[in-house]
Design an enzyme around this catalytic site. Structure first.
Site, mmCIF file in Angstrom:
data_model
loop_
_atom_site.group_PDB
_atom_site.id
_atom_site.type_symbol
_atom_site.label_atom_id
_atom_site.label_comp_id
_atom_site.label_asym_id
_atom_site.label_seq_id
_atom_site.Cartn_x
_atom_site.Cartn_y
_atom_site.Cartn_z
ATOM 1 N N SER A 42 -2.488 -8.038 2.943
ATOM 2 C CA SER A 42 -3.083 -7.928 4.460
ATOM 3 C C SER A 42 -3.561 -9.261 5.181
ATOM 4 O O SER A 42 -3.361 -9.427 6.159
ATOM 5 C CB SER A 42 -4.221 -6.843 4.387
ATOM 6 O OG SER A 42 -3.931 -5.771 3.961
ATOM 7 N N HIS A 86 0.730 -1.213 0.206
ATOM 8 C CA HIS A 86 0.042 -0.144 0.146
ATOM 9 C C HIS A 86 0.929 1.334 -0.213
ATOM 10 O O HIS A 86 0.659 2.328 -0.741
ATOM 11 C CB HIS A 86 -0.970 0.111 1.302
ATOM 12 C CG HIS A 86 -1.835 -1.230 1.678
ATOM 13 N ND1 HIS A 86 -1.783 -1.924 2.340
ATOM 14 C CD2 HIS A 86 -2.860 -1.322 0.773
ATOM 15 C CE1 HIS A 86 -2.562 -2.868 2.292
ATOM 16 N NE2 HIS A 86 -3.496 -2.623 1.243
ATOM 17 N N LYS A 143 -0.807 -6.630 -8.238
ATOM 18 C CA LYS A 143 -1.212 -7.866 -7.667
ATOM 19 C C LYS A 143 -2.677 -8.165 -7.802
ATOM 20 O O LYS A 143 -2.819 -9.379 -7.960
ATOM 21 C CB LYS A 143 -0.749 -7.682 -5.980
ATOM 22 C CG LYS A 143 -1.066 -9.297 -5.170
ATOM 23 C CD LYS A 143 -0.532 -9.062 -3.891
ATOM 24 C CE LYS A 143 -2.055 -8.500 -3.130
ATOM 25 N NZ LYS A 143 -3.286 -9.627 -2.996
ATOM 26 N N ASP A 144 -3.338 -7.470 -7.840
ATOM 27 C CA ASP A 144 -4.841 -7.696 -8.282
ATOM 28 C C ASP A 144 -4.982 -7.018 -9.622
ATOM 29 O O ASP A 144 -5.790 -6.214 -9.992
ATOM 30 C CB ASP A 144 -5.654 -6.682 -7.365
ATOM 31 C CG ASP A 144 -5.483 -6.849 -5.920
ATOM 32 O OD1 ASP A 144 -5.937 -8.059 -5.383
ATOM 33 O OD2 ASP A 144 -4.723 -6.263 -5.151
ATOM 34 N N GLN A 148 -8.382 -6.958 -11.025
ATOM 35 C CA GLN A 148 -9.243 -5.618 -10.629
ATOM 36 C C GLN A 148 -8.919 -4.372 -11.137
ATOM 37 O O GLN A 148 -9.738 -3.509 -11.720
ATOM 38 C CB GLN A 148 -8.789 -5.586 -8.903
ATOM 39 C CG GLN A 148 -9.373 -4.249 -8.503
ATOM 40 C CD GLN A 148 -9.200 -4.187 -6.919
ATOM 41 O OE1 GLN A 148 -9.787 -4.857 -6.251
ATOM 42 N NE2 GLN A 148 -8.146 -3.672 -6.629
HETATM 43 P P1 AMP Z 1 -6.408 -3.580 -0.529
HETATM 44 O O1 AMP Z 1 -6.381 -3.196 0.879
HETATM 45 O O2 AMP Z 1 -6.266 -5.024 -0.525
HETATM 46 O O3 AMP Z 1 -7.884 -3.498 -1.295
HETATM 47 O O4 AMP Z 1 -5.276 -2.830 -1.527
HETATM 48 C C1 AMP Z 1 -5.580 -1.629 -1.800
HETATM 49 C C2 AMP Z 1 -4.383 -1.391 -2.898
HETATM 50 O O5 AMP Z 1 -3.234 -1.864 -2.480
HETATM 51 C C3 AMP Z 1 -5.111 -2.159 -4.236
HETATM 52 O O6 AMP Z 1 -4.908 -1.226 -5.250
HETATM 53 C C4 AMP Z 1 -3.788 -3.328 -4.149
HETATM 54 O O7 AMP Z 1 -3.917 -3.856 -5.462
HETATM 55 C C5 AMP Z 1 -2.849 -2.725 -3.629
HETATM 56 N N1 AMP Z 1 -1.918 -3.672 -3.120
HETATM 57 C C6 AMP Z 1 -2.196 -4.868 -2.200
HETATM 58 N N2 AMP Z 1 -1.171 -5.618 -2.173
HETATM 59 C C7 AMP Z 1 0.062 -4.975 -2.928
HETATM 60 C C8 AMP Z 1 1.303 -5.188 -3.113
HETATM 61 N N3 AMP Z 1 1.892 -6.304 -2.644
HETATM 62 N N4 AMP Z 1 2.017 -4.608 -3.963
HETATM 63 C C9 AMP Z 1 1.624 -3.473 -4.555
HETATM 64 N N5 AMP Z 1 0.454 -3.157 -4.240
HETATM 65 C C10 AMP Z 1 -0.670 -3.633 -3.501
#
Ligand code: AMP
Length: 281
Positions: free
Chosen positions: A186, A37, A149-150, A153
């Site tokens: 997370s 993040h 990673k997503d 999405q």
């Molecule tokens: P989340 O809190 O899991 O919804 O993720 C919020 C944002 O952080 C999303 O755009 C995810 O793709 C990004 N994100 C989560 N994990 C990573 C990672 N390891 N590297 C880069 N971006 C990430």
């Protein structure tokens, strides 16, 4: 850093910022922040004047109740991290603020949500689209940052932005990994010690596939990955798909597309992890 839980306050605050004709970046998250993040925030900080982050564990994108209940939350720690990462504004709405009424909005994604995450998590991407569109309407950012990673999405969000003609630039950012290669997530903190050690196999399997693209047929490599996960008692492979990076259609031979990515979802116990690797582009 200014913090608000209210849509009206956030809109009013950001209108004043926007009127100064400075660029607004947006990083939407579900909290339990990690270096992945923070890398999005750093990228946003580098290229914009004002950085907004949101923390909202979006209930309508969870197709599994216990996954939602167990999702890690630590807002005080998140606030400290955001402050030290130079975030200017945190929008942290409650569920009733985001969804005062039951959600009925539906989106059409063509093939994009028929495969991989969309296939195994029914309704997930509709929930993502609803929340991201609402967040964009509130924050009205110039640029929004999402992690690769997503990967699926990112494709879905680009489609929503195009179809709904939302004036925002989507900036995809590279995946940040732990030292042993595991993609930061997370959900990693929910893994047992043993599963955490074994989870490195996800990235190892993906890099092995990438290294061997020229040496085996696509079917042979898929079979090798299935065999590999068969040997791990704790791991349950949900899917391993090799698809075109733009259509997300599975391909059956290396010549079928010039832009190819391998995507994977694996359960360790109840914890579901995803990852991907671009094979060639
Ligand atoms: P989340 O809190 O899991 O919804 O993720 C919020 C944002 O952080 C999303 O755009 C995810 O793709 C990004 N994100 C989560 N994990 C990573 C990672 N390891 N590297 C880069 N971006 C990430």
């Amino acid at each position: 850093m200014h913090i608000s839980q209210k849509i009206s306050e956030t809109k009013a605050f950001l209108k004043i910022i926007r009127d100064k004709k400075i660029s607004i970046a947006f990083v939407p998250t579900m909290g339990a922040l990690h270096r992945g993040h923070l890398s999005l925030l750093e990228e946003a900080r580098r290229n914009n004047d004002f950085v907004v982050c949101s923390i909202f564990v979006n209930p309508i994108q969870f197709n599994n109740k216990s996954d939602l209940e167990n999702y890690p939350r630590d807002v005080q720690r998140d606030i400290r991290l955001l402050e030290s990462a130079g975030c200017d504004f945190l929008f942290q709405p409650t569920e009733s603020e985001m969804y005062p009424e039951p959600v009925t909005e539906t989106f059409e994604f063509g093939n994009l949500d028929k495969v991989m995450e969309g296939k195994f998590r029914p309704g997930h991407f509709n929930g993502v689209a609803v929340v991201v569109k609402r967040l964009f309407e509130i924050v009205k950012p110039d640029r929004a940052y999402f992690g690769l990673k997503d990967f699926q999405q990112v494709a879905i969000i680009k489609r929503v932005v195009k179809d709904c003609e939302i004036p925002v630039e989507i900036i995809p950012c590279r995946t940040v990994r732990e030292e042993d290669g595991l993609a930061m997530s997370s959900r990693n903190q929910l893994l047992t010690q043993e599963d955490r050690k074994q989870a490195v196999i996800i990235h190892e399997a993906l890099t092995r596939v990438k290294d061997q693209v020229g040496s085996f047929t696509l079917e042979e490599l898929k079979a090798q990955v299935l065999d590999l996960f068969g040997n791990f008692r704790n791991a349950k492979l949900e899917y391993f798909d090799i698809v075109d990076m733009y259509t997300l259609e599975p391909i059956s031979s290396w010549t079928e597309s010039k832009h190819v990515i391998a995507c994977i979802a694996v359960y360790f116990g109840k914890v579901r992890l995803i990852d991907n690797i671009i094979l060639f582009s």
